[in-house]
Scaffold this motif. Structure first.
Motif, short mmCIF file in Angstrom:
data_model
loop_
_atom_site.label_atom_id
_atom_site.label_comp_id
_atom_site.label_asym_id
_atom_site.label_seq_id
_atom_site.Cartn_x
_atom_site.Cartn_y
_atom_site.Cartn_z
N ILE A 164 -8.80 -3.59 -6.71
CA ILE A 164 -8.00 -4.66 -6.11
C ILE A 164 -8.23 -5.96 -6.86
N GLU A 165 -7.15 -6.56 -7.28
CA GLU A 165 -7.27 -7.83 -7.99
C GLU A 165 -6.87 -8.99 -7.08
N SER A 166 -5.94 -8.74 -6.20
CA SER A 166 -5.59 -9.77 -5.22
C SER A 166 -4.80 -9.11 -4.11
N HIS A 167 -4.49 -9.87 -3.11
CA HIS A 167 -3.70 -9.30 -2.04
C HIS A 167 -2.80 -10.37 -1.45
N GLN A 168 -1.83 -9.95 -0.71
CA GLN A 168 -0.97 -10.89 -0.01
C GLN A 168 -0.78 -10.43 1.41
N LEU A 169 -1.09 -11.30 2.31
CA LEU A 169 -0.81 -11.01 3.71
C LEU A 169 0.06 -12.15 4.22
N GLN A 170 1.30 -11.86 4.48
CA GLN A 170 2.22 -12.88 4.94
C GLN A 170 2.76 -12.50 6.31
N PHE A 171 2.74 -13.45 7.19
CA PHE A 171 3.41 -13.27 8.47
C PHE A 171 4.67 -14.12 8.46
N PHE A 172 5.80 -13.53 8.74
CA PHE A 172 7.05 -14.27 8.81
C PHE A 172 7.46 -14.40 10.27
N GLY A 173 7.81 -15.60 10.64
CA GLY A 173 8.20 -15.80 12.02
C GLY A 173 8.69 -17.21 12.24
N VAL A 174 8.86 -17.56 13.49
CA VAL A 174 9.36 -18.89 13.84
C VAL A 174 8.21 -19.70 14.43
N CYS A 175 7.98 -20.88 13.88
CA CYS A 175 6.85 -21.69 14.32
C CYS A 175 7.14 -22.32 15.69
N ASP A 193 -2.37 3.19 4.24
CA ASP A 193 -2.55 3.59 5.63
C ASP A 193 -2.52 2.36 6.54
N PRO A 194 -1.60 2.35 7.50
CA PRO A 194 -1.50 1.20 8.40
C PRO A 194 -2.80 0.89 9.12
N SER A 195 -3.64 1.88 9.31
CA SER A 195 -4.89 1.63 10.02
C SER A 195 -5.82 0.75 9.20
N LEU A 196 -5.53 0.67 7.89
CA LEU A 196 -6.37 -0.16 7.03
C LEU A 196 -6.11 -1.64 7.25
N LEU A 197 -5.04 -1.93 7.98
CA LEU A 197 -4.70 -3.32 8.24
C LEU A 197 -5.89 -4.12 8.70
N GLY A 198 -6.75 -3.49 9.46
CA GLY A 198 -7.86 -4.22 10.05
C GLY A 198 -9.07 -4.32 9.15
N GLU A 199 -8.97 -3.84 7.94
CA GLU A 199 -10.15 -3.87 7.08
C GLU A 199 -9.97 -4.82 5.91
N MET A 200 -10.99 -5.11 5.26
CA MET A 200 -10.93 -6.05 4.15
C MET A 200 -10.59 -5.35 2.84
N ALA A 201 -10.29 -6.15 1.81
CA ALA A 201 -9.87 -5.61 0.53
C ALA A 201 -10.92 -4.66 -0.05
N ALA A 202 -12.16 -4.98 0.14
CA ALA A 202 -13.22 -4.13 -0.39
C ALA A 202 -13.14 -2.72 0.18
N GLU A 203 -12.81 -2.68 1.46
CA GLU A 203 -12.69 -1.38 2.12
C GLU A 203 -11.50 -0.61 1.54
N VAL A 204 -10.40 -1.30 1.33
CA VAL A 204 -9.22 -0.67 0.74
C VAL A 204 -9.58 -0.12 -0.64
N GLU A 205 -10.33 -0.91 -1.35
CA GLU A 205 -10.75 -0.52 -2.69
C GLU A 205 -11.54 0.79 -2.64
N ARG A 206 -12.44 0.86 -1.73
CA ARG A 206 -13.29 2.04 -1.60
C ARG A 206 -12.46 3.27 -1.27
N VAL A 207 -11.53 3.10 -0.33
CA VAL A 207 -10.74 4.23 0.15
C VAL A 207 -9.72 4.70 -0.89
N SER A 208 -9.08 3.75 -1.59
CA SER A 208 -7.94 4.09 -2.44
C SER A 208 -8.31 4.37 -3.88
N GLY A 209 -9.42 3.84 -4.31
CA GLY A 209 -9.75 3.98 -5.71
C GLY A 209 -9.11 2.91 -6.58
N TYR A 210 -8.24 2.10 -5.99
CA TYR A 210 -7.65 1.00 -6.73
C TYR A 210 -8.71 -0.05 -7.01
#
Lengths: 145, 145
Positions: B128-139, B109-126
């Motif tokens: 979580i072992e790790s995560h990746q958040l990458q922003f691609f852009g021009v510096c 769920d895109p709305s989960l973007l604002g929450e931490m991994a623990a929250e995702v864990e709670r909601v999804s049942g997964y």
DNA sequence: CTTCGTGCAAAATTTTTGCACGAAG
DNA sequence: CTTCGTGCAAAAATTTTGCACGAAG
């Protein structure tokens, strides 16, 4: 950087516990990661290590990187094109800002995790083109089996 | 799925605008993406397309995927091991939940973007072992040059 | 001494490229 | 017709593996 030596010693101690040999190559590879702020690629690490140990093979770098990943002392930053980069200074997952032109990778503020790309854009000055947020874990079905 | 045909037509129109040929292989590859909820790999797309067009080569799939990436109709999900996966249904970046055991990828769920991994864990049942958040852009430096 | 790590080369994978034929427009 | 896409094969690029020698403990 005062505690870099400390960190190095910690990792070496960790390797000893695993009964891994402490070789000059491994120390050189380790130091390269600890000294690098640039999130180097395997190739870059190899080049750097060869400055002091010219005979070092790429295979050894790959093997050592695999080892360091296993013990959780370096973080692999996956790239779609397979050219992975590594972070030996902050081995725990955290956001990165990656320039799609010069490929620079800088660490982003973890507190930004809770904000949207637009906010990151405002804070960092980057022009964000896309982002990747991946959670890796075990799904409910797999947890049961 | 009622508007899947519509989406297909849109993409075909987009290809026509580019003066690209509309070939059976391209349509088959496109349909595979639109029908897939599993975020298939290149190999998986190739296997699926071969069911109807047995002579289709892997090279064609690679070329078409490159094309579809360029026009922004599929999203590439980069994996550290190089086995990239693709999402043709939601071509815009969004969070995924990836099982490290069975490799399943589900949309989060895109709305989960604002929450931490623990929250995702709670909601999804997964688990979580790790995560990746990458922003691609021009510096900022590159933007000036 | 004994075992493990290195380095070389070969192998295995994955992705890209060149080219001629056939198909799309 | 003319141009572009396909499919085959070869090439390129990357990562993994096998093995003998040398080094670490």
């Amino acid at each position: 950087m005062a505690n870099m030596q400390e960190r190095l010693d910690d990792i070496i101690a960790k390797l000893r516990l695993r009964e891994c040999r402490i070789t000059p190559q491994r120390i050189a590879i380790l130091k390269t990661f600890l000294h690098s702020e640039e999130h180097p690629s395997i190739e870059q690490v190899h080049e750097q290590v060869k400055v002091h140990f010219p005979t070092t093979s790429l295979a050894t770098v790959y093997k050592t990187v695999t080892l360091l990943k296993e013990i959780g002392e370096i973080l692999e930053i996956g790239f779609a094109d397979g050219r992975n980069r590594y972070d030996g200074n902050r081995p725990h997952p955290h956001p990165h800002l990656i320039c799609t032109r010069c490929k620079a990778i800088v660490d982003s503020d973890p507190s930004l995790l809770g904000e949207m790309a637009a906010e990151v854009e405002r804070v960092s000055g980057y022009r964000i083109e896309s982002h990747q947020l991946q959670f890796f874990g075990v799904c409910p079905a797999c947890q049961r089996s």
